[in-house]
Write a protein that holds these residues in place. Structure first.
Motif, PDB file in Angstrom:
ATOM      1  N   VAL A  28      46.943  38.565   7.996  1.00 29.48           N
ATOM      2  CA  VAL A  28      47.469  38.175   9.305  1.00 29.48           C
ATOM      3  C   VAL A  28      48.461  37.027   9.186  1.00 29.48           C
ATOM      4  O   VAL A  28      49.363  36.881  10.011  1.00 29.48           O
ATOM      5  N   THR A  49      46.082  46.303  11.549  1.00 27.68           N
ATOM      6  CA  THR A  49      46.785  45.028  11.751  1.00 27.68           C
ATOM      7  C   THR A  49      48.249  45.264  12.128  1.00 27.68           C
ATOM      8  O   THR A  49      48.769  44.658  13.073  1.00 27.68           O
ATOM      9  N   SER A  62      40.077  38.700   8.446  1.00 30.47           N
ATOM     10  CA  SER A  62      41.146  38.848   9.439  1.00 30.47           C
ATOM     11  C   SER A  62      40.933  37.937  10.633  1.00 30.47           C
ATOM     12  O   SER A  62      41.891  37.376  11.180  1.00 30.47           O
ATOM     13  N   THR A  98      41.430  39.647   2.285  1.00 28.98           N
ATOM     14  CA  THR A  98      41.990  40.046   3.578  1.00 28.98           C
ATOM     15  C   THR A  98      42.469  38.881   4.433  1.00 28.98           C
ATOM     16  O   THR A  98      43.224  39.090   5.382  1.00 28.98           O
TER      17      THR A  98
END
Length: 509
Positions: free
Chosen positions: A45, A302, A166, A41
């Motif tokens: 971002v 997100t 994240s 993960t």
């Protein structure tokens, strides 16, 4: 009764014959697993910055994530069996080395193909190290209660790692560079390689010395990889297209052939008796459901805060802090509750709670929603329920597994996690996108259409988790507490310790 010294007991109050370094060994293994899970993960971002720096196309950018998931998902069963055959500590170290080197290359990538190729190799490192590390826990902790606690810690950290990725990805990308989301893996890998030889002496039970079943290895690995690839393709193409159906059906055919082959060969890579335990099978099936829901939530949340509410990478990462904190709390609660009420009760509660959490999250989504009243209730509740679920899933997946098959059991469980992630990205995420696209064409404002599409995907995910809870209640076994524990017996035999009395079986009650 044989008297054992404090050192052989592993300290005051420790079980006889326990390795005194077992908790330090667990720390090393869990730290590495934390990094492996986080790497799934942590890149999400940072994807816009990666695309800008390396010139990725929109379709090519998806392979920064997909390359890792594809290879890890395809090779996990093979990695688990190799750990059983050649030694778990050895395969763990090989996997960590591969992962560390490929992480350094990822961070130094100057071309898009270089990053994607390195992510493929990272996935291979995860497939070798992950099952070997988890498979070492039953060997290190032969006592039932200690093993349940150790597996609870392991599962809890895995739950937290997904959300921490994240947070770390957003902070590092904004403050330094996206390259450091890969470079930070290198010192952790080096520390793990140095420490593992000092704190871990693998027992004879961790290795069976059998020959590798080449046909089973090829069909299992290729079949799983093809299924995961087909699911990933479904995120961008219709389910009826050749890009989806050919790999998906081909992979299923290979897995069916593998089952037939394994039933006939004398020395199978995956003994079919392994799937005779109802608790293990049920746990692995519902693992697919919760990982599909979790990765769908992470991916769409997100996009939602960045596209609808214009969050920066840093702010997006910080938004996950409530989920991270409650996941850690949920994992701690799960570890405390399992010995008292059993895995079945904890797992069913976590799934039902997760379903409620997704409904709450969907209700809080709106173009003008605030963080505290709109996003936070879903983040808090969903984080807690995921933290509650993962330790129970790990215990259920390793329930009554023999010492020589713990690597395989670990590989199966981790493979189901990867398949679940791919399934969520292939079904719920495209459903949300298509819903939003259709309503934008009908004149709905883009922000409203996106919000409604994402919320609808959450509600479908909630239904999947509720069905999983019913599956758990109907099929997960209640185990007689007086039955002997195969892992404890195997560990005792390997260390020359005779069991003084029957020990209770695993976690499922």
């Amino acid at each position: 009764m044989t008297t054992v010294g404090k050192e052989s007991q592993g300290g005051a109050g420790s079980p006889a014959g326990a390795d005194p370094r077992r908790w330090l060994a667990l720390t090393v293994l869990a730290a590495m697993q934390f990094m492996l899970v986080m790497d799934i993960t942590v890149v999400n971002v940072a994807l816009p910055d990666i695309q800008s720096d390396l010139g990725f196309s929109h379709g090519g950018l998806a392979w920064v994530v997909n390359a890792y998931v594809l290879v890890a998902g395809g090779f996990l069963l093979l990695g688990g069996r190799l750990a059983d055959m050649f030694g778990r500590r050895r395969m763990f170290m090989v996997g960590v080395l591969v992962f560390g080197v490929s992480s350094a290359v990822c961070g130094a990538a100057t071309e898009s193909w270089m990053l994607v190729a390195s992510r493929f190799v990272q996935g291979l490192g995860e497939a070798l190290a992950g099952p070997a590390a988890l498979g070492l826990i039953p060997v290190l902790f032969s006592d039932r209660k200690e093993r349940m606690r150790a597996l609870g810690i392991w599962g809890g950290l895995s739950a937290v790692a997904g959300s921490v990725g994240s947070v770390v990805g957003g902070a590092v990308t904004d403050l330094v560079s996206w390259r450091w989301i890969f470079f930070i893996n290198v010192p952790i890998a080096v520390a793990a390689l140095i420490m593992v030889g000092r704190v871990m002496s693998e027992k004879a039970v961790a290795r069976d010395g059998r020959r590798l079943d080449a046909v089973g290895a090829v069909t299992a690995t290729t079949g799983l990889a093809a299924v995961v690839y087909g699911l990933l393709q479904a995120a961008d193409h219709p389910w009826g297209s050749g890009r989806v159906l050919l790999p998906l059906l081909g992979g299923i055919a290979l897995l069916v052939f593998m089952v037939v082959w394994e039933a006939r060969t004398e020395d199978p890579m995956i003994p079919l008796r392994f799937f005779g335990n109802r608790t293990r099978v049920t746990t692995n099936v519902v693992t697919v459901a919760i990982f599909a829901a979790f990765f769908t939530y992470m991916f769409l949340f997100t996009l939602y805060v960045q596209q609808v509410h214009d969050y920066s990478p840093m702010k997006t990462g910080l938004a996950y802090i409530p989920l991270t904190v409650t996941a850690l709390v949920g994992a701690g609660v799960s570890t405390v509750l399992m010995p008292r009420v059993g895995v079945k009760a904890v797992m069913a509660t976590a799934f039902l709670g997760g379903a409620v959490a997704l409904f709450v999250a969907a209700a809080g989504f709106a173009p003008d929603a605030s963080f505290v009243s709109g996003f936070m209730p879903g983040l808090l509740l969903f984080g807690f329920c995921n933290g509650l679920a993962y330790p129970a899933l790990i215990n259920g997946a390793l329930h009554e597994v023999t010492g020589q098959d713990s690597g395989l059991a670990s590989g199966v469980q981790t493979a189901m996690q990867q398949v679940g992630a791919a399934l969520g990205l292939a079904t719920l995420v495209p459903f949300a996108f298509r819903y939003a696209g259709d309503h934008i064409e009908d004149g709905t404002l883009p922000q409203v259409a996106q919000t409604d599409g994402y919320a609808l995907a959450f509600r479908i995910g909630a239904g999947v988790l509720a069905a999983g809870a019913l599956f758990i209640l109907a099929l997960l076994e209640k185990v007689d507490a007086e039955m002997r524990d195969p892992i404890a017996e195997a560990a005792e035999a390997a260390t020359g310790q005779a069991a003084a009395e029957p020990t209770a079986t695993g976690a499922a009650r």
